[in-house]
Design a protein around this motif. Structure first.
Motif, mmCIF file in Angstrom:
data_model
loop_
_atom_site.group_PDB
_atom_site.id
_atom_site.type_symbol
_atom_site.label_atom_id
_atom_site.label_comp_id
_atom_site.label_asym_id
_atom_site.label_seq_id
_atom_site.Cartn_x
_atom_site.Cartn_y
_atom_site.Cartn_z
ATOM 1 N N PRO A 79 0.681 -1.161 0.008
ATOM 2 C CA PRO A 79 -0.145 0.298 0.222
ATOM 3 C C PRO A 79 1.025 1.439 -0.208
ATOM 4 C CG PRO A 79 -0.503 -1.999 1.520
ATOM 5 C CD PRO A 79 0.741 -1.768 1.320
ATOM 6 N N ALA A 80 -0.028 2.606 -0.885
ATOM 7 C CA ALA A 80 1.574 3.439 -1.027
ATOM 8 C C ALA A 80 1.512 3.997 0.568
ATOM 9 C CB ALA A 80 0.641 4.196 -2.298
ATOM 10 N N ALA A 81 0.461 3.709 1.573
ATOM 11 C CA ALA A 81 0.272 4.770 2.488
ATOM 12 C C ALA A 81 1.914 4.200 3.115
ATOM 13 C CB ALA A 81 -0.724 4.476 3.465
ATOM 14 N N CYS A 82 2.328 2.805 3.369
ATOM 15 C CA CYS A 82 3.255 1.625 3.729
ATOM 16 C C CYS A 82 4.670 2.053 3.342
ATOM 17 C CB CYS A 82 2.517 1.265 3.787
ATOM 18 S SG CYS A 82 0.933 0.765 4.644
ATOM 19 N N GLN A 83 4.816 2.567 2.169
ATOM 20 C CA GLN A 83 5.993 2.959 1.760
ATOM 21 C C GLN A 83 6.845 3.284 2.749
ATOM 22 O OE1 GLN A 83 6.800 5.547 -1.603
ATOM 23 N NE2 GLN A 83 8.649 4.756 -1.790
ATOM 24 N N GLU A 84 6.770 3.914 3.059
ATOM 25 C CA GLU A 84 7.368 5.072 4.333
ATOM 26 C C GLU A 84 8.151 3.790 6.028
ATOM 27 O OE1 GLU A 84 9.133 8.188 7.636
ATOM 28 O OE2 GLU A 84 7.358 8.302 5.471
ATOM 29 N N TYR A 85 7.114 2.930 6.324
ATOM 30 C CA TYR A 85 7.053 2.316 7.042
ATOM 31 C C TYR A 85 7.630 0.760 7.185
ATOM 32 C CZ TYR A 85 5.536 -1.834 9.461
ATOM 33 O OH TYR A 85 5.702 -2.901 10.504
ATOM 34 N N VAL A 86 7.507 0.072 5.602
ATOM 35 C CA VAL A 86 8.492 -0.799 5.167
ATOM 36 C C VAL A 86 9.357 -0.451 5.025
ATOM 37 C CG1 VAL A 86 8.625 -2.769 2.927
ATOM 38 C CG2 VAL A 86 6.385 -1.611 3.833
ATOM 39 N N ALA A 87 10.163 0.787 4.660
ATOM 40 C CA ALA A 87 11.390 0.945 4.230
ATOM 41 C C ALA A 87 11.622 1.099 5.552
ATOM 42 C CB ALA A 87 11.355 2.335 3.823
ATOM 43 N N ASP A 88 11.185 1.380 6.562
ATOM 44 C CA ASP A 88 11.565 1.789 7.833
ATOM 45 C C ASP A 88 12.191 0.434 8.725
ATOM 46 O OD1 ASP A 88 11.588 4.371 7.602
ATOM 47 O OD2 ASP A 88 10.474 4.825 9.144
ATOM 48 N N TYR A 89 11.564 -0.605 8.423
ATOM 49 C CA TYR A 89 10.993 -1.258 9.025
ATOM 50 C C TYR A 89 12.380 -2.977 8.739
ATOM 51 C CZ TYR A 89 10.482 -7.057 9.461
ATOM 52 O OH TYR A 89 10.249 -8.027 9.815
ATOM 53 N N LEU A 90 12.689 -2.860 7.268
ATOM 54 C CA LEU A 90 13.782 -3.473 6.282
ATOM 55 C C LEU A 90 14.983 -2.580 7.181
ATOM 56 C CD1 LEU A 90 12.057 -3.801 2.829
ATOM 57 C CD2 LEU A 90 11.990 -5.439 5.098
ATOM 58 N N LEU A 91 15.278 -1.525 6.515
ATOM 59 C CA LEU A 91 16.599 -1.027 7.081
ATOM 60 C C LEU A 91 16.795 -0.441 8.388
ATOM 61 C CD1 LEU A 91 16.119 2.274 3.830
ATOM 62 C CD2 LEU A 91 17.658 -0.368 4.312
ATOM 63 N N GLY A 92 15.786 -0.702 9.780
ATOM 64 C CA GLY A 92 15.996 -0.692 10.672
ATOM 65 C C GLY A 92 16.390 -1.950 11.861
ATOM 66 N N ASP A 93 16.293 -1.929 12.672
ATOM 67 C CA ASP A 93 16.734 -3.241 13.697
ATOM 68 C C ASP A 93 15.675 -4.370 13.897
ATOM 69 O OD1 ASP A 93 18.887 -1.810 14.356
ATOM 70 O OD2 ASP A 93 18.093 -1.366 15.916
ATOM 71 N N GLN A 94 14.809 -4.557 13.630
ATOM 72 C CA GLN A 94 13.402 -5.008 13.480
ATOM 73 C C GLN A 94 13.315 -6.408 12.857
ATOM 74 O OE1 GLN A 94 11.466 -4.632 16.399
ATOM 75 N NE2 GLN A 94 11.488 -7.074 15.876
ATOM 76 N N TYR A 95 13.740 -5.753 11.594
ATOM 77 C CA TYR A 95 14.119 -6.830 10.141
ATOM 78 C C TYR A 95 15.268 -8.011 10.192
ATOM 79 C CZ TYR A 95 14.510 -8.561 5.598
ATOM 80 O OH TYR A 95 15.213 -9.609 4.333
ATOM 81 N N ARG A 96 15.929 -7.480 11.496
ATOM 82 C CA ARG A 96 17.325 -8.794 10.767
ATOM 83 C C ARG A 96 16.643 -9.034 12.241
ATOM 84 N NH1 ARG A 96 24.455 -7.853 11.115
ATOM 85 N NH2 ARG A 96 23.798 -9.992 11.814
ATOM 86 N N SER A 97 16.416 -8.785 13.214
ATOM 87 C CA SER A 97 15.846 -9.184 15.020
ATOM 88 C C SER A 97 14.850 -9.932 14.154
ATOM 89 C CB SER A 97 15.199 -8.170 15.732
ATOM 90 O OG SER A 97 15.337 -9.102 16.780
ATOM 91 N N ASP A 98 14.186 -9.924 13.556
ATOM 92 C CA ASP A 98 12.303 -11.379 12.973
ATOM 93 C C ASP A 98 14.095 -12.646 12.582
ATOM 94 O OD1 ASP A 98 11.316 -9.451 14.987
ATOM 95 O OD2 ASP A 98 10.271 -8.503 12.579
ATOM 96 N N SER A 99 14.507 -12.250 11.968
ATOM 97 C CA SER A 99 14.956 -13.164 10.806
ATOM 98 C C SER A 99 15.513 -13.846 11.751
ATOM 99 C CB SER A 99 16.014 -12.287 9.591
ATOM 100 O OG SER A 99 15.129 -11.769 8.996
#
Length: 270
Positions: A79-99
């Protein structure tokens, strides 16, 4: 007889008094948090932003949860409204922590196995082993519709980096004596560059690397292709003890393995 009855009645009275005392204490303990605790529980309200509106952060987090749980399916773009959210998730700590959480559980599972010479752990490649984050960063973090031609050009460069937690898992599995099999949607004409890319970033050894042959699997869905190739592995005598991927299509279907592990990926749905 009379003495016995008196003693019996006395004991009953004593038991009743003890029960009543315990009941009073229990009621007091249950009620205590309502008065002395800093936490107060209210009926859940869906009012998370100003003017009682949902905040984008909250709604996009819920969207991502739906994606990872496979409750949201067959969606085409973020969703267009979630572009920044997805970017922040992937570039931040949470994505690696989840992985890391997923890969750690895969290792804990694997080290309890009685390993045989024919045991294999199946790995997907794109966004499981090799990261395409740079490509998606240049294409709207999943907001843009998928462009197969542009993506193939990116893959042909062989510049994807290793997903670090997957590399850790890979090395641990190899040290346990478990053979690795890669099954990838990448076409056979990109197999050589994929091999070079894998070795360059630390994946040095494997039992098989199976790429998609368009002559055989033209028009077939990803899960049909991967299921078919896993069946071939089992027919050859291999035992699939584990299977890890970032898409549900990687880990569903027949012969999927004794245990499957789903890595996070809110960028696209295969």
């Amino acid at each position: 007889m009379f003495f016995t009855k008196v003693v019996s009645d006395s004991k009953k009275s004593e038991v009743n008094m003890k029960f009543f005392s315990v009941l009073i204490v229990a009621v007091f303990l249950v009620a205590l948090p309502c008065h002395g605790s800093e936490y107060q529980v209210f009926p859940l309200q869906m009012k998370t932003g100003s003017n009682e509106q949902y905040s984008t952060q909250v709604s996009c987090t819920s969207w991502r949860l739906g994606v990872e749980a496979n409750n949201l399916i067959k969606w085409k773009t973020v969703p267009a409204a979630c572009q920044e959210y997805v970017a922040d998730y992937l570039l931040g700590d949470q994505y690696r922590s989840d992985s890391k959480t997923v890969c750690r559980e895969a290792y804990f599972y694997a080290k309890r196995l009685n390993i045989t010479a024919k045991d294999v752990f199946v790995f997907d490649i794109d966004d499981t082993t090799l990261s395409n984050l740079q490509y998606f960063a240049n294409h709207g973090f999943g907001v843009e519709a998928h462009n197969a031609t542009a993506f193939k050009i990116w893959v042909s460069f062989g510049e994807a980096f290793a997903l670090p937690e997957t590399l850790v898992l890979y090395n641990k599995l190899v040290s346990l004596g478990i053979k690795v099999v890669f099954i990838t949607e990448r076409p056979v004409d990109l197999k050589d560059v994929t091999i070079s890319n894998l070795k360059e970033v630390g994946f040095h050894t494997w039992e098989k690397l199976i790429a998609r042959d368009p002559a055989i699997y033209s028009g077939k869905l990803s899960n049909a292709f991967k299921t078919s190739e896993r069946k071939k592995l089992v027919a050859e005598g291999y035992r699939i003890v584990g299977n890890i991927g970032d898409q549900w299509s990687d880990i569903v279907g027949e012969k999927k393995g004794f245990r499957t592990f789903k890595l996070p990926n809110p960028l696209y749905y295969d």
